[in-house]
Each structure stands twice: as structure tokens, then as C-alpha cells.
Design an enzyme around this catalytic site. Structure first.
Site, PDB file in Angstrom:
ATOM      1  N   ASP A 134       0.833  -1.200   0.000  1.00  0.00           N
ATOM      2  CA  ASP A 134       0.000   0.000   0.000  1.00  0.00           C
ATOM      3  C   ASP A 134       0.870   1.254   0.000  1.00  0.00           C
ATOM      4  OD1 ASP A 134      -2.516  -1.102  -0.066  1.00  0.00           O
ATOM      5  OD2 ASP A 134      -2.737  -1.199   2.101  1.00  0.00           O
ATOM      6  N   ARG A 184      -2.202  -0.882  -8.353  1.00  0.00           N
ATOM      7  CA  ARG A 184      -3.522  -0.426  -7.916  1.00  0.00           C
ATOM      8  C   ARG A 184      -3.513   1.091  -8.028  1.00  0.00           C
ATOM      9  NH1 ARG A 184      -4.203  -1.288  -1.965  1.00  0.00           N
ATOM     10  NH2 ARG A 184      -4.562  -3.474  -2.490  1.00  0.00           N
TER      11      ARG A 184
END
Length: 307
Positions: A134, A184
Site C-alpha cells: 500500500d 492499484r
């Protein structure tokens, strides 16, 4: 628009309040957070993942928690992540794992982070499970990408995140192109200054569209992480126009958000992945979600008055 900005800043401010964070841990997730968090332990999240998988939805899980204070705590977080990967395999769940480098000691020692990541990725590689790093705030962005590049060569099932509100996001996508990245793509949820990030929603949105197009046309697997209908529709038109197969991309949405849209996308033949966070450190995540969409506040109000 002004009230929305005030609301966003208010909840982002609350997300960093340590006193409220301690109180949240005492009371648990009953104040509405259980609508968007999978539980305080991974074992609590397993039945939810099984249900989502049964509905045709894929999952990525994230053990909430950032900014560990010791090497011991960072190693404990790494071991928890390894155990989660093992549990995913044992229960045959259709799930990936997302993690934050600050939870593995990024702010303590980068050698420690690499050691922890290599242990996690060895287990993930052995069991065939994808791991995504992330992205956090802009001060940690370039260190995160440097670690991603160093690891990607040996661990192909590794993804990371690019945030479209950063001015340099297109440059980052170009830098990652030789690594055949699994990205992402998101708008970004942290409060950033105008020195590093777009402040206008329209510019953030347009930049996200450009990043989606660039990574897809580069031939790389792309996760479009957005609840925005305009972004979803743009992606559908783009892949149709360029003949991009459905197995080169997926849509990602947060657990508890836009459930009907998730199932509509499934019916249209798209891959949909649900981002399912869990853990005791749910408070900051919950506040950031309230900051993103004022409608999410209804979850909290319902949680307070519902037993």
C-alpha cells in the site's frame, strides 16, 4: 463544497488523534466501523471472505496498523502477515494481501523492512498468493517505490499503489514500466499540501484516467480502485476501444461500500476485488473513510444506536 471540505479536514484531523484512537480500541468496532472493517482479527474476517468469494467477489485483506515504534513490533507484524498468508492458503480463500511498510518498520530501519518483506514474500510465493504494498503519505512514497523495485525482480507476484493526486504520479508509472508492475491506481486518501498534490477534484480525476490508460496500454495488470461512476465508465470505454481483455484489469472497492455496484460489475463480466481491512487499529482507517464520503457518517450513527 465548502462544507464538504470542512468535513473532510475535520475527519482527517480526528484520524490522527491518539486519545480517540486509544478510546476506539477500548470500545471495539461497534460505532459503525464493523460495517467497513472485517473484524479485529483475521479469524473473524474469514467467514466474511468466504461469503464474498461465494458471491463471486475476490478479496484483498489488510491488517490495519501503521507507524510501529520498535524492531520487535515490526517483526511481530511481519509474522502476523505470514500467518495470514498461511491461513488464506489453508482455508482456500480467493484473497490477496495488502500491507503498509510503516507497519514493518519503514520509519525505523530500511534493512529491517527488506528483511521482513523478504520473509513475507517467500511464504507468499510458495503458496501462490499476491502481495500489494500500500502507498502511504507523500513523504514515504519514493522510499516505498524504491523498495518495490528492489523486490519486484525476485518476487513477480508483488504489486504496489500509485495515487493520482500526486503531481509525480505519471512519472512514477513511467519509472515502474520496465518492472512490468501490477498497480492499484487510486485517487489518494491522505491530506497533502499543494506543493506535492492536486487540490482540485477534477484534476485528480483526470490524472487518474491518464494513469489507467497509460498502465493498461503499457500492457500491465491494473487494479482500478474507485467508487466513482465516471472512472468506472471511463475504464469500460477505454478497454472496449483498445481491445484490452478483461483478465488484464480489475475493479477494486472497499468492503461495505457500493455493494450493488460491485455485483452489477460482476454480472457485466468484470473482475471485482473487495478491499477488506481488519485489526484493532481500525480507528484511523475509519476516520479516513468518513473524510472521503460524508454519506459514510450514517454508518457510524447507525452503529451507535444499534445493538
Amino acid at each position: 463544497m465548502i462544507l464538504e471540505a470542512i468535513s473532510k479536514n475535520f475527519f482527517l484531523y480526528l484520524s490522527k488523534n491518539k486519545v480517540l484512537d486509544r478510546m476506539a480500541k477500548r470500545f471495539g468496532t461497534k460505532f459503525g466501523a464493523d460495517k467497513i472493517v472485517g473484524g479485529e482479527t483475521f479469524s473473524q474476517a474469514i467467514p466474511l471472505i468466504e461469503t464474498l468469494n461465494h458471491e463471486g467477489l475476490q478479496v484483498t485483506v489488510d491488517h490495519l496498523g501503521e507507524f510501529v515504534n520498535s524492531k520487535k513490533e515490526a517483526r511481530e507484524r511481519a509474522q502476523e502477515c505470514i500467518e495470514t498468508i498461511q491461513a488464506i492458503s489453508h482455508h482456500q480463500l480467493n484473497s490477496e494481501v495488502s500491507l503498509k511498510l510503516t507497519s514493518l518498520g519503514l520509519d525505523i530501519d530500511e534493512e529491517l523492512v527488506m528483511e521482513n518483506m523478504e520473509q513475507i514474500l517467500e511464504e507468499a510465493e510458495k503458496l501462490g498468493i499476491t502481495v500489494t504494498i500500500d502507498m502511504e503519505d507523500s513523504s514515504r512514497c519514493e522510499r516505498t517505490l524504491a523498495i518495490y523495485k528492489a523486490l519486484k525482480e525476485n518476487y513477480p507476484n508483488l504489486g504496489t499503489v500509485i495515487q493520482s493526486y500526486l503531481y509525480k504520479s505519471e512519472e512514477y508509472v513511467d519509472e515502474l514500466d520496465p518492472y512490468r508492475p501490477y498497480l492499484r491506481l487510486v485517487k489518494g486518501a491522505y491530506k497533502e499540501s499543494g506543493k506535492v498534490a492536486f487540490q482540485e477534484k477534477q484534476k485528480v480525476d483526470e490524472n487518474l484516467k491518464g494513469l489507467i490508460k497509460k498502465n493498461l496500454l503499457n500492457g500491465h495488470y491494473t487494479a482500478i480502485a474507485s467508487h466513482d461512476d465516471a472512472i468506472l465508465d471511463y475504464t469500460k470505454r477505454l478497454v472496449k476501444e483498445h481491445g484490452i481483455p478483461n483478465d488484464q484489469f480489475e475493479f477494486q472497492m472497499l468492503y461495505g461500500m457500493r455493494n450493488q455496484t460491485q455485483h452489477e460489475l460482476l454480472k457485466e463480466g468484470y473482475t471485482v476485488r473487495v478491499y477488506l481491512p481488519y485489526g484493532e487499529d481500525w480507528y484511523g482507517y475509519f476516520m479516513r473513510r468518513l473524510a472521503e464520503r460524508p454519506a459514510n457518517i450514517a454508518f457510524a450513527v447507525k452503529g451507535i444506536f444499534t445493538k
